[in-house]
Motif scaffolding. Structure first.
Motif, PDB file in Angstrom:
ATOM      1  N   SER A  29       0.864  -1.178  -0.136  1.00 47.75           N
ATOM      2  CA  SER A  29       0.117  -0.024   0.056  1.00 47.75           C
ATOM      3  C   SER A  29       0.988   1.139  -0.159  1.00 47.75           C
ATOM      4  CB  SER A  29      -0.922   0.064   1.385  1.00 47.75           C
ATOM      5  OG  SER A  29      -1.879  -1.079   1.158  1.00 47.75           O
ATOM      6  N   LEU A  30       0.590   2.088  -0.854  1.00 46.80           N
ATOM      7  CA  LEU A  30       1.353   3.516  -0.935  1.00 46.80           C
ATOM      8  C   LEU A  30       0.679   4.377  -1.554  1.00 46.80           C
ATOM      9  CD1 LEU A  30       2.562   3.581  -4.283  1.00 46.80           C
ATOM     10  CD2 LEU A  30       3.935   1.654  -3.556  1.00 46.80           C
ATOM     11  N   THR A  31       1.060   5.797  -1.526  1.00 43.54           N
ATOM     12  CA  THR A  31       0.284   6.647  -2.038  1.00 43.54           C
ATOM     13  C   THR A  31       1.395   7.833  -2.607  1.00 43.54           C
ATOM     14  OG1 THR A  31      -1.480   6.811  -0.693  1.00 43.54           O
ATOM     15  CG2 THR A  31      -1.297   8.694  -1.709  1.00 43.54           C
ATOM     16  N   LEU A  32       1.356   7.836  -3.829  1.00 40.93           N
ATOM     17  CA  LEU A  32       2.211   8.897  -4.841  1.00 40.93           C
ATOM     18  C   LEU A  32       1.441  10.242  -4.844  1.00 40.93           C
ATOM     19  CD1 LEU A  32       3.597   6.663  -7.209  1.00 40.93           C
ATOM     20  CD2 LEU A  32       4.502   6.898  -5.006  1.00 40.93           C
ATOM     21  N   ALA A  33       1.538  11.236  -4.223  1.00 40.22           N
ATOM     22  CA  ALA A  33       0.818  12.374  -4.281  1.00 40.22           C
ATOM     23  C   ALA A  33       1.558  13.231  -5.387  1.00 40.22           C
ATOM     24  CB  ALA A  33       1.232  13.311  -3.079  1.00 40.22           C
ATOM     25  N   GLU A  34       0.708  14.053  -6.123  1.00 34.45           N
ATOM     26  CA  GLU A  34       0.917  14.948  -7.085  1.00 34.45           C
ATOM     27  C   GLU A  34       1.853  16.004  -6.846  1.00 34.45           C
ATOM     28  OE1 GLU A  34      -2.126  16.619  -9.693  1.00 34.45           O
ATOM     29  OE2 GLU A  34      -3.781  15.296  -8.614  1.00 34.45           O
ATOM     30  N   GLY A  35       2.781  16.285  -7.864  1.00 39.40           N
ATOM     31  CA  GLY A  35       3.773  17.263  -7.638  1.00 39.40           C
ATOM     32  C   GLY A  35       4.794  16.885  -6.579  1.00 39.40           C
ATOM     33  N   THR A  36       4.767  15.472  -6.390  1.00 41.28           N
ATOM     34  CA  THR A  36       6.137  14.869  -5.496  1.00 41.28           C
ATOM     35  C   THR A  36       6.830  13.920  -6.264  1.00 41.28           C
ATOM     36  OG1 THR A  36       4.587  13.329  -4.587  1.00 41.28           O
ATOM     37  CG2 THR A  36       4.673  15.438  -3.500  1.00 41.28           C
ATOM     38  N   MET A  37       8.059  13.592  -5.678  1.00 42.09           N
ATOM     39  CA  MET A  37       8.880  12.644  -6.061  1.00 42.09           C
ATOM     40  C   MET A  37       9.133  11.478  -5.105  1.00 42.09           C
ATOM     41  SD  MET A  37      12.914  12.545  -7.647  1.00 42.09           S
ATOM     42  CE  MET A  37      13.682  13.194  -6.137  1.00 42.09           C
ATOM     43  N   THR A  38       8.633  10.380  -5.295  1.00 42.86           N
ATOM     44  CA  THR A  38       8.826   9.171  -4.750  1.00 42.86           C
ATOM     45  C   THR A  38      10.040   8.126  -4.887  1.00 42.86           C
ATOM     46  OG1 THR A  38       6.597   8.934  -4.003  1.00 42.86           O
ATOM     47  CG2 THR A  38       7.535   7.068  -3.696  1.00 42.86           C
TER      48      THR A  38
END
Length: 579
Positions: free
Chosen positions: A351-360
């Motif tokens: 489970s993970l979340t990649l938010a807009e405008g961010t780098m993961t």
């Protein structure tokens, strides 16, 4: 086999073959009628009044002329079918390959696909060109002759009819003998094709490491021996069937001949009619005998059709019935589990979340599932459990074209198409202007490559980009992703092949993409990892740590150990003794 051919071609491509089949069946029926008319013609000639032959003879001439016209029509239909067959087959194969999930493309598929689009297509092209006519004639003409034979003498016709089940059984037996051996030969050819490609691609490595050459050469030699043995088995198993089928055809004619002789001696069948009916019996067995001659060719074509049909039957990812449009570009994994076809689990409860405008940044040991995570976002496979969402919508509910339009990707293995550097960059967005292509090239530092090459923007990159270095291919691939300008960017070791100077330049270009975009990076370079807004540490398919760089280093867990090892490795150097 004809039904399989029509299925493989599909309704939209099968019409020319259907027209040819109508022409061939009509011609075969007319041929059978012409053969049957020989009975009254010969009976009149050898009878008491030869002048009775004229009405029958003119009828025979009329049928022969009509047959010639239909034969000409079938030739035109055959040319039309043959001309479009290869194009239709390759189009259907290409369409299916483009729809297959990426997991289908195992290394051994290279030889199989190569054989499928070359030799198998050529074998299938021989069906309308050389096989359909004798195949249709061998069934339709004898059937017509047998039916019409009942008009002249039902007893002799019945004798011919009773031989049909025996002929069919022996034919099935003869084809079954070689079918398994032919499948083994086809599989061996696919393996050999893969070994040849492997042997050619690994020449630089093989020539440096002599033992590697011997081992790879041995693998190729073993594949060639396997193919040779498989071909020998096809011959060994096919010959008895061929001989057996030929013998049963001769036995069928002998049975009709003996029946006719008995009827002539004891059944009141006059000699003239017997002679005519025996000529008709020859016409009954002769077309069937031709299939024995074509047995091997028919088997090869049948095997090729089976391979293409098997490829076309491969399941594709199901398309959404009512597609939904994502709202935004947030990427979410909810309790995702996934494993490949070999049953090996790769991801478990991710489970993970990649938010807009961010780098993961995804980090972790080799084989932990990092690349798999990146390839589940554009739905190269469907997950076994859980869900992958883009913009709040499950990727399985998004139209594939809409989903792919939102994603740019640069993976470890870069493949460039035969053509110029500009052509390969333009793949990212075919409608882009020359100015936009050159701007993307500038950002990825491809301009430096262009200025160095004699032909500049028209420089050819070679098959697979062979004329460029690994780092240069990677930069072209990054320029392609920049040009696409998609809101979600996936980078799998995108800077792995770059020197420090170009890595810095590309990193600056990629940083410009993060504004308003979702960026997922798989990297081992320390600076890339440390700059991420979120770091996810994967191990054995699970996320064991998550947070920013400072948070994870302070936690002194798996990521801290990873960072410490990488930091020490960065300071390694090779020391040598001056000579």
């Amino acid at each position: 086999m004809i039904r399989r051919l029509l299925e493989v071609l599909g309704p939209e491509h099968a019409r020319p073959v259907r027209r040819m089949l109508v022409a061939l069946v009509t011609g075969a029926v007319l041929q059978g009628i012409a053969f049957a008319l020989l009975v009254p013609v010969l009976e009149a000639l050898f009878g008491s009044d030869p002048d009775e032959v004229w009405p029958w003879l003119w009828t025979l001439v009329a049928v022969a002329v009509l047959y010639c016209a239909v034969y000409y029509w079938s030739l035109l239909a055959g040319f039309e079918a043959g001309a479009g067959l290869a194009r239709s087959l390759r189009q259907r194969i290409g369409d299916r390959v483009a729809e297959l999930p990426l997991g289908w493309f195992a290394p051994e598929r290279v030889g199989q696909l190569g054989q499928l689009t070359t030799k198998s297509v050529m074998d299938i092209m021989g069906v309308p060109a050389h096989l359909l006519r004798p195949l249709v004639t061998s069934f339709v003409t004898p059937a017509t002759v047998t039916v019409l034979m009942y008009l002249f003498d039902w007893r002799l016709a019945l004798a011919a009819t009773l031989t049909v089940p025996v002929i069919v059984l022996v034919y099935r037996w003869s084809t079954a003998l070689s079918r398994q051996a032919d499948r083994e030969r086809t599989a061996a050819r696919a393996v050999t094709g893969g070994r040849v490609v492997e042997f050619a691609q690994l020449q630089p490595v093989l020539r440096v490491f002599g033992r590697g050459e011997a081992r790879s050469g041995a693998r190729l030699g073993e594949a060639l021996r396997t193919q040779r043995e498989a071909s020998r088995r096809v011959l060994v198993t096919g010959v008895p069937g061929l001989i057996g089928f030929s013998l049963v055809i001769q036995a069928a004619f002998t049975a009709v001949l003996l029946t006719g002789t008995y009827l002539a001696l004891h059944g009141g069948l006059d000699a003239a009619k017997l002679l005519a009916l025996l000529v008709l019996a020859v016409r009954f067995t002769e077309p069937i005998a031709e299939t024995a001659i074509l047995g091997s060719t028919l088997g090869t074509a049948r095997s090729a059709l089976a391979q293409v049909a098997d490829l076309l039957a491969q399941p594709t990812l199901p398309a959404p019935v009512s597609p939904r449009v994502p709202e935004g570009n947030r990427v979410e994994f909810e309790d995702v589990t996934f494993g490949y076809d070999d049953g090996r689990p790769v991801l478990s409860g991710v489970s993970l979340t990649l938010a807009e405008g961010t780098m993961t940044a995804l980090v972790g040991p080799s084989g932990s599932g990092k690349t798999t995570v990146s390839k589940l976002v554009p739905r190269f496979w469907d997950v076994d459990g859980g869900a992958v969402r883009v913009g709040g919508v499950d990727v399985r509910e998004i139209d594939p074209e809409v989903l792919m339009s939102r994603v740019s990707a640069v993976f470890q293995d870069v493949y460039l198409f035969e053509g110029t550097i500009a052509d390969n960059i333009r793949v990212g967005r075919p409608t882009a202007t020359d100015a936009e292509v050159r701007e993307a090239a500038r950002l990825a530092r491809v301009e430096e490559i262009v200025h160095r090459l004699p032909d500049g923007w028209d420089a050819r990159v070679g098959e697979g980009g062979a004329l460029l270095s690994g780092g240069e291919r990677q930069r072209v691939s990054i320029a392609r992703a920049i040009l696409k300008n998609a809101p979600i960017v996936l980078l799998d070791e995108a800077t792995a092949s770059l020197d420090p100077e170009n890595e810095q330049a590309v990193q600056d270009a990629l940083s410009a993409l993060t504004a308003g975009r979702t960026l997922l990076v798989i990297a081992h370079r320390l600076r890339t990892v440390a700059a991420a807004d979120q770091i996810l540490f994967l191990d054995e398919g699970r996320i064991v740590e998550r947070g920013t760089h400072d948070e994870l280093v302070t936690a002194d867990g798996r990521y801290a150990s990873f960072w410490a090892r990488r930091s020490r490795a960065r300071d390694w150097s090779l020391a040598g003794q001056n000579s």
